[in-house]
Structure formats: structure tokens, C-alpha cells
Scaffold this motif. Structure first.
Motif, PDB file in Angstrom:
ATOM      1  N   VAL A  19     109.995  32.123 -13.477  1.00  0.00           N
ATOM      2  CA  VAL A  19     111.011  32.162 -12.424  1.00  0.00           C
ATOM      3  C   VAL A  19     111.568  33.578 -12.350  1.00  0.00           C
ATOM      4  O   VAL A  19     111.964  34.147 -13.368  1.00  0.00           O
ATOM      5  N   VAL A  20     111.591  34.136 -11.148  1.00  0.00           N
ATOM      6  CA  VAL A  20     112.110  35.486 -10.950  1.00  0.00           C
ATOM      7  C   VAL A  20     113.243  35.415  -9.928  1.00  0.00           C
ATOM      8  O   VAL A  20     113.126  34.732  -8.905  1.00  0.00           O
ATOM      9  N   GLN A  21     114.332  36.128 -10.217  1.00  0.00           N
ATOM     10  CA  GLN A  21     115.484  36.135  -9.327  1.00  0.00           C
ATOM     11  C   GLN A  21     116.052  37.538  -9.214  1.00  0.00           C
ATOM     12  O   GLN A  21     115.939  38.336 -10.149  1.00  0.00           O
ATOM     13  N   ALA A  22     116.657  37.833  -8.057  1.00  0.00           N
ATOM     14  CA  ALA A  22     117.256  39.147  -7.820  1.00  0.00           C
ATOM     15  C   ALA A  22     118.689  38.960  -7.339  1.00  0.00           C
ATOM     16  O   ALA A  22     118.935  38.310  -6.324  1.00  0.00           O
ATOM     17  N   ILE A  23     119.630  39.528  -8.094  1.00  0.00           N
ATOM     18  CA  ILE A  23     121.048  39.463  -7.728  1.00  0.00           C
ATOM     19  C   ILE A  23     121.367  40.696  -6.878  1.00  0.00           C
ATOM     20  O   ILE A  23     121.131  41.828  -7.300  1.00  0.00           O
ATOM     21  N   GLY A  80     113.167  49.357  -4.744  1.00  0.00           N
ATOM     22  CA  GLY A  80     112.037  49.207  -5.657  1.00  0.00           C
ATOM     23  C   GLY A  80     112.233  48.063  -6.627  1.00  0.00           C
ATOM     24  O   GLY A  80     111.289  47.324  -6.949  1.00  0.00           O
ATOM     25  N   ALA A  81     113.476  47.880  -7.110  1.00  0.00           N
ATOM     26  CA  ALA A  81     113.769  46.779  -8.032  1.00  0.00           C
ATOM     27  C   ALA A  81     113.532  45.436  -7.360  1.00  0.00           C
ATOM     28  O   ALA A  81     112.934  44.523  -7.947  1.00  0.00           O
ATOM     29  N   VAL A  82     113.997  45.308  -6.109  1.00  0.00           N
ATOM     30  CA  VAL A  82     113.786  44.052  -5.373  1.00  0.00           C
ATOM     31  C   VAL A  82     112.300  43.854  -5.091  1.00  0.00           C
ATOM     32  O   VAL A  82     111.769  42.738  -5.240  1.00  0.00           O
ATOM     33  N   SER A 110     106.523  28.977 -19.157  1.00  0.00           N
ATOM     34  CA  SER A 110     107.922  29.072 -18.738  1.00  0.00           C
ATOM     35  C   SER A 110     108.526  30.405 -19.154  1.00  0.00           C
ATOM     36  O   SER A 110     108.135  30.987 -20.167  1.00  0.00           O
ATOM     37  N   GLY A 111     109.481  30.872 -18.360  1.00  0.00           N
ATOM     38  CA  GLY A 111     110.202  32.102 -18.633  1.00  0.00           C
ATOM     39  C   GLY A 111     110.991  32.486 -17.394  1.00  0.00           C
ATOM     40  O   GLY A 111     110.681  32.021 -16.290  1.00  0.00           O
ATOM     41  N   ARG A 112     112.013  33.287 -17.578  1.00  0.00           N
ATOM     42  CA  ARG A 112     112.864  33.676 -16.448  1.00  0.00           C
ATOM     43  C   ARG A 112     113.189  35.157 -16.535  1.00  0.00           C
ATOM     44  O   ARG A 112     113.628  35.653 -17.562  1.00  0.00           O
ATOM     45  N   PHE A 113     113.004  35.854 -15.408  1.00  0.00           N
ATOM     46  CA  PHE A 113     113.258  37.292 -15.308  1.00  0.00           C
ATOM     47  C   PHE A 113     114.230  37.509 -14.162  1.00  0.00           C
ATOM     48  O   PHE A 113     113.913  37.220 -13.005  1.00  0.00           O
ATOM     49  N   VAL A 114     115.432  37.998 -14.487  1.00  0.00           N
ATOM     50  CA  VAL A 114     116.487  38.172 -13.485  1.00  0.00           C
ATOM     51  C   VAL A 114     116.839  39.653 -13.379  1.00  0.00           C
ATOM     52  O   VAL A 114     117.184  40.288 -14.376  1.00  0.00           O
ATOM     53  N   VAL A 115     116.729  40.184 -12.167  1.00  0.00           N
ATOM     54  CA  VAL A 115     117.019  41.589 -11.904  1.00  0.00           C
ATOM     55  C   VAL A 115     118.374  41.702 -11.212  1.00  0.00           C
ATOM     56  O   VAL A 115     118.619  41.037 -10.206  1.00  0.00           O
ATOM     57  N   THR A 116     119.259  42.513 -11.757  1.00  0.00           N
ATOM     58  CA  THR A 116     120.470  42.864 -11.022  1.00  0.00           C
ATOM     59  C   THR A 116     120.128  44.045 -10.135  1.00  0.00           C
ATOM     60  O   THR A 116     119.993  45.180 -10.608  1.00  0.00           O
ATOM     61  N   ALA A 117     119.916  43.776  -8.869  1.00  0.00           N
ATOM     62  CA  ALA A 117     119.608  44.843  -7.915  1.00  0.00           C
ATOM     63  C   ALA A 117     120.922  45.245  -7.243  1.00  0.00           C
ATOM     64  O   ALA A 117     121.837  45.713  -7.908  1.00  0.00           O
ATOM     65  N   SER A 118     121.043  45.013  -5.957  1.00  0.00           N
ATOM     66  CA  SER A 118     122.241  45.396  -5.211  1.00  0.00           C
ATOM     67  C   SER A 118     121.993  45.057  -3.759  1.00  0.00           C
ATOM     68  O   SER A 118     120.838  44.929  -3.330  1.00  0.00           O
ATOM     69  N   LEU A 176     116.710  35.046  -4.076  1.00  0.00           N
ATOM     70  CA  LEU A 176     117.718  36.010  -3.650  1.00  0.00           C
ATOM     71  C   LEU A 176     119.106  35.444  -3.903  1.00  0.00           C
ATOM     72  O   LEU A 176     119.498  34.434  -3.321  1.00  0.00           O
ATOM     73  N   VAL A 177     119.845  36.101  -4.780  1.00  0.00           N
ATOM     74  CA  VAL A 177     121.194  35.662  -5.144  1.00  0.00           C
ATOM     75  C   VAL A 177     122.185  36.605  -4.466  1.00  0.00           C
ATOM     76  O   VAL A 177     122.214  37.799  -4.767  1.00  0.00           O
ATOM     77  N   LEU A 178     122.982  36.066  -3.522  1.00  0.00           N
ATOM     78  CA  LEU A 178     123.881  36.878  -2.713  1.00  0.00           C
ATOM     79  C   LEU A 178     125.332  36.471  -2.970  1.00  0.00           C
ATOM     80  O   LEU A 178     125.861  35.585  -2.295  1.00  0.00           O
ATOM     81  N   PRO A 179     125.989  37.108  -3.932  1.00  0.00           N
ATOM     82  CA  PRO A 179     127.397  36.789  -4.186  1.00  0.00           C
ATOM     83  C   PRO A 179     128.281  37.013  -2.966  1.00  0.00           C
ATOM     84  O   PRO A 179     129.279  36.337  -2.786  1.00  0.00           O
ATOM     85  N   HIS A 180     127.913  37.992  -2.128  1.00  0.00           N
ATOM     86  CA  HIS A 180     128.568  38.194  -0.835  1.00  0.00           C
ATOM     87  C   HIS A 180     127.686  37.545   0.229  1.00  0.00           C
ATOM     88  O   HIS A 180     126.619  38.074   0.567  1.00  0.00           O
ATOM     89  N   ALA A 181     128.118  36.409   0.761  1.00  0.00           N
ATOM     90  CA  ALA A 181     127.285  35.680   1.729  1.00  0.00           C
ATOM     91  C   ALA A 181     126.972  36.526   2.959  1.00  0.00           C
ATOM     92  O   ALA A 181     125.917  36.354   3.591  1.00  0.00           O
ATOM     93  N   GLU A 182     127.875  37.457   3.309  1.00  0.00           N
ATOM     94  CA  GLU A 182     127.676  38.283   4.498  1.00  0.00           C
ATOM     95  C   GLU A 182     126.408  39.113   4.417  1.00  0.00           C
ATOM     96  O   GLU A 182     125.811  39.471   5.436  1.00  0.00           O
ATOM     97  N   VAL A 183     125.986  39.443   3.210  1.00  0.00           N
ATOM     98  CA  VAL A 183     124.793  40.268   3.033  1.00  0.00           C
ATOM     99  C   VAL A 183     123.568  39.572   3.617  1.00  0.00           C
ATOM    100  O   VAL A 183     122.669  40.225   4.157  1.00  0.00           O
ATOM    101  N   GLY A 184     123.529  38.245   3.555  1.00  0.00           N
ATOM    102  CA  GLY A 184     122.415  37.511   4.143  1.00  0.00           C
ATOM    103  C   GLY A 184     122.342  37.716   5.649  1.00  0.00           C
ATOM    104  O   GLY A 184     121.247  37.855   6.221  1.00  0.00           O
TER     105      GLY A 184
END
Length: 259
Positions: free
Chosen positions: A172-176, A154-156, A127-135, A221-229
Motif C-alpha cells: 500500500v502506497v500513500q501520499a500526504i 517527484g515525490a508524488v 504486505s507492507g505500507r509506504f507513506v510519503v509526506t509530499a505537499s 492521495l491524502v488531502l488534509p486541506h480538502a480545497e487542494v482536491g
């Protein structure tokens, strides 16, 4: 998911999105280590939220190793790593070699170096979690700034590779990937502020809330702005039309003297 009692490290947490992430995680009961190159800012945030400050460089090979050693000494185990630190340096084809090197160092290689030291232990325990704040720039692009666009892509890409390689081992890996967020980086974007804020500039706390919700289902994929999807889907399925639209924005910005 509960983070209560978990050992969490947030880099670039002296202000902005990193500060909001650290505060939310601490409020949910995590044992948080706040890292930032700005030592006083890191210590101020840690004092405010009841966390532990480890100021310093969280990007270089030696800096990442020192941060992980210090965090393990305090936490015992690192359960979650929030690779949030990032920079925006250099614009257009005139971006210097130093701008490119710094962007890749902080926005990409810092993640690689942290994962290299964290993932083996996570795989061993399952177990472990790695979260990248990309853009949003990491799944779309950023007009005016090739260094930011390329490094955030590259980060994504690294986060995708990490997830594809280790998710069956419990990692678990996630990208904001937010668009405009009311941070110092947005304030310094000058005429690009309007473009970055076209779908509403969020508060850092809104991004932290989006991340908290994503922790509950482990979505990549974490999309705080839904429009980005929607933009992301258009980019993938109607690439030339999407590029044409982006070029029209480029022309408009040039006409307004923004670029």
C-alpha cells in the motif's frame, strides 16, 4: 486498519508533522522508530511517546541503509515506512546547484532508496505500507520555490509509480499532500505565509488525524486541506486558466514585495 504491534519508522520525526505522525501511531499501539537528523530532538520525541530513537541521516544511500538495519534490529520487521523528512532550500532561478541536489536527495531519492530496501521483503510476504509526506506543492506548485515544487512533484510521481507497480502484491502506497501547516517550515516562509495559509493553516496533529483516517481505506492521495482536491482538478482540466490564476498570485506577491 489497526497498527497495534506493527513496526513503524517515521523519518523527520523530531518535530512538526513527523512528530505528530509518530505520536499518533504510538498512541494507537504501533512500535515506532523515530528518526531525525537532529539527534536530541529524535530522542526527546521517542522518550515522550514511548518509542525508539534512531538519530541520523535518513536520505543518503548509506544513511537509509543504516536506518533500516537499525530499525530492523529493534523491530524485527518494518511493516510501515513513513518517509516524512523533507527540506525547502533555494528560491527562484537563483537556486544553486547545491540547493537542487539537496532538495532532490532528501525529497525524492531518500524515498527511492528506502523503497529499494523495503519493498522486496514486503512483496515476498504480501504486505507492507509506504507513506510519503509530499505537499500540496507536489500536486499543484509552490510560487517562489522551484526546488521544492519539482522535488515534491517527484515525490508524488515516485509514490504513484510504486503504487501502480506493487499494489497487487500487497504493498500500500500513500501520499500526504497538505497545504499550510503550522511548522517551522511555515514560520520560515516569511511573506509566503499568507498564501500558504489562505485555506487555514492546520496543526501537525490535524495532518496526523487525516493520515489516520486514510489508513482506514488505503486511499492514495491524502488531502488534509480538502480545497487542494478542487485546485488539483482545476489544474488537470483547465490548465491554462489555472496557470493564469497562479500567475496573478505571482504578480500580486511581486507587487507586495513578497517575491
Amino acid at each position: 486498519m489497526s497498527v497495534r504491534g506493527q513496526g513503524v519508522v517515521v523519518t523527520g520525526a523530531g518535530r512538526g508533522i513527523g512528530r505528530a505522525l509518530a505520536a499518533r501511531l504510538a498512541a494507537e499501539g504501533a512500535r515506532v522508530v523515530v528518526n531525525d537528523l537532529d539527534g536530541p530532538a529524535a530522542m526527546a520525541v521517542a522518550d515522550e511517546i514511548g518509542a525508539h530513537a534512531v538519530p541520523g541521516d535518513g536520505a543518503s544511500e548509506a544513511g537509509v541503509a543504516d536506518l533500516i538495519d537499525a530499525a530492523r534490529a529493534h523491530l524485527g520487521e518494518i511493516d510501515c515506512w513513513f518517509a516524512n523528512a523533507g527540506i525547502d532550500r533555494g528560491h527562484g532561478l537563483d537556486a544553486s546547484e547545491d540547493d537542487w541536489a539537496a532538495s532532490l536527495e532528501v525529497n525524492v531519492l531518500a524515498h527511492v532508496r528506502a523503497a529499494r530496501l523495503l519493498v522486496p521483503a514486503w512483496v515476498e510476504r504480501g504486505s507492507g505500507r509506504f507513506v510519503v509526506t509530499a505537499s500540496a506543492a507536489g500536486v499543484l506548485t509552490m510560487l517562489g520555490s522551484p526546488t521544492y515544487s519539482v522535488s515534491k512533484h517527484g515525490a508524488v510521481a515516485f509514490a504513484e509509480w510504486l503504487s501502480a507497480t506493487y499494489r497487487h502484491r500487497g504493498v500500500v502506497v500513500q501520499a500526504i499532500c497538505p497545504q499550510g501547516v503550522r511548522t517551522r517550515m511555515l514560520e520560515q516562509a516569511a511573506a509566503l505565509q499568507d498564501l500558504l495559509s489562505r485555506d487555514t493553516a492546520l496543526a501537525p496533529e490535524d495532518v496526523a488525524e487525516a493520515m489516520w483516517q486514510a489508513l482506514q481505506d488505503d486511499r492514495f492521495l491524502v488531502l488534509p486541506h480538502a480545497e487542494v482536491g478542487t485546485y488539483y482538478a482545476s489544474r488537470a482540466t483547465q490548465t491554462d486558466r489555472w496557470l493564469g490564476g497562479m500567475n496573478k498570485l505571482q504578480q500580486r506577491l511581486e507587487g507586495e514585495g513578497a517575491l
